[in-house]
Design an enzyme around this catalytic site. Sequence first.
Site, PDB file in Angstrom:
ATOM      1  N   GLY A 100       0.813  -1.208   0.000  1.00 19.22           N
ATOM      2  CA  GLY A 100       0.000   0.000   0.000  1.00 19.22           C
ATOM      3  C   GLY A 100       0.844   1.255   0.000  1.00 19.22           C
ATOM      4  N   THR A 102       2.803   4.238  -1.595  1.00 14.51           N
ATOM      5  CA  THR A 102       2.771   4.975  -2.864  1.00 14.51           C
ATOM      6  C   THR A 102       4.141   5.596  -3.132  1.00 14.51           C
ATOM      7  OG1 THR A 102       1.992   6.983  -1.763  1.00 14.51           O
ATOM      8  CG2 THR A 102       0.313   5.479  -2.620  1.00 14.51           C
ATOM      9  N   PHE A 129      -6.433   1.282  -0.718  1.00 21.24           N
ATOM     10  CA  PHE A 129      -7.117   0.017  -0.470  1.00 21.24           C
ATOM     11  C   PHE A 129      -8.589   0.199  -0.107  1.00 21.24           C
ATOM     12  CE2 PHE A 129      -2.789  -1.739   0.270  1.00 21.24           C
ATOM     13  CZ  PHE A 129      -2.886  -2.842  -0.564  1.00 21.24           C
ATOM     14  N   HIS A 156      -5.072  15.078   2.786  1.00 23.29           N
ATOM     15  CA  HIS A 156      -4.513  14.044   3.653  1.00 23.29           C
ATOM     16  C   HIS A 156      -3.944  14.665   4.916  1.00 23.29           C
ATOM     17  CE1 HIS A 156      -4.738  11.587  -0.008  1.00 23.29           C
ATOM     18  NE2 HIS A 156      -4.622  10.536   0.781  1.00 23.29           N
ATOM     19  N   LYS A 160       1.831  12.873   5.715  1.00 25.81           N
ATOM     20  CA  LYS A 160       1.994  12.182   4.443  1.00 25.81           C
ATOM     21  C   LYS A 160       3.198  12.756   3.702  1.00 25.81           C
ATOM     22  CE  LYS A 160      -0.557  10.728   0.309  1.00 25.81           C
ATOM     23  NZ  LYS A 160      -0.120   9.322   0.477  1.00 25.81           N
ATOM     24  N   GLY A 166      -0.755   9.142  -4.321  1.00 23.30           N
ATOM     25  CA  GLY A 166      -0.801   8.096  -5.339  1.00 23.30           C
ATOM     26  C   GLY A 166      -2.193   7.912  -5.900  1.00 23.30           C
TER      27      GLY A 166
END
Length: 267
Positions: A100, A102, A129, A156, A160, A166
């Site tokens: 998961g 990116t 996901f 986000h 991050k 992504g």
Amino acid sequence: MGKPIKIVVAGPRGRMGKEAVNLVNETPEFELVAVLDRKHNGMLLSEIDGFSNLDVRIYTDVEECFQNVDADVLIDLTVPETGYLHTKTALLHGVRPVVGTTGFTEEEISELRKLAEERDIGCIIAPNFAIGAILMMKFSQMAAKYFNNVEIIELHHDQKLDAPSGTALKTAQMMSNNREKKKQGHPNEKETIRGARGANFEGMRIHSVRLPGLVAHQQVIFGAPGETLTIRHDSYNRASFMTGVKMSVETVMKLNTLVYGLEHILE
């Protein structure tokens, strides 16, 4: 029920990693056999706060882990540099990665796909996901055929590392397959502050917001004379990603190539 799928989780102390450990522990057909962490080498996971009932070994060296542990699948939800190393090493040891993380380059994905096919095993790399996020991407791809004026706003949490996300990049790539190419905005528009119009992907603009309190959110806004269409998805906690992780673990056991994006395995 057949033999359980033996799983290694990378990054168990991270927010996503903890969710993945809980998922594996609570799924009867899964078995947690080891974890990969930046520290605590040789300790048991049960010796760390929050994992009192999990007597599995912690490894800091991915090579040592796969040499000592009989595993079917690696779940990696770490960061791009570590995720790439873990994924490549897993494939070299015949372990199927579900990733998961990116930020992989096209060259890295191509290399990993070649490795998976050489070893005739599956690998899934998913920018997101959450099932709802995948549907948002697919619906946006459909809409792009009819609306070629579109902008993406992704939001986000402030920890991050990559921008744009992504998911935003994958959404733009999917839309570009259906969208008539167009440079948006006034032909003579000028940014009085550089970056004000966001990143430019084939004429589409992508805007990244980073704030504490957010988890993962994205809206795709389409415009046409007299109307707009907004497609939005929100993940309010990280449990929202685990349905897709579970589905990916089950699916990767049946693959013999690398799949990039969960949309390819949704029926």
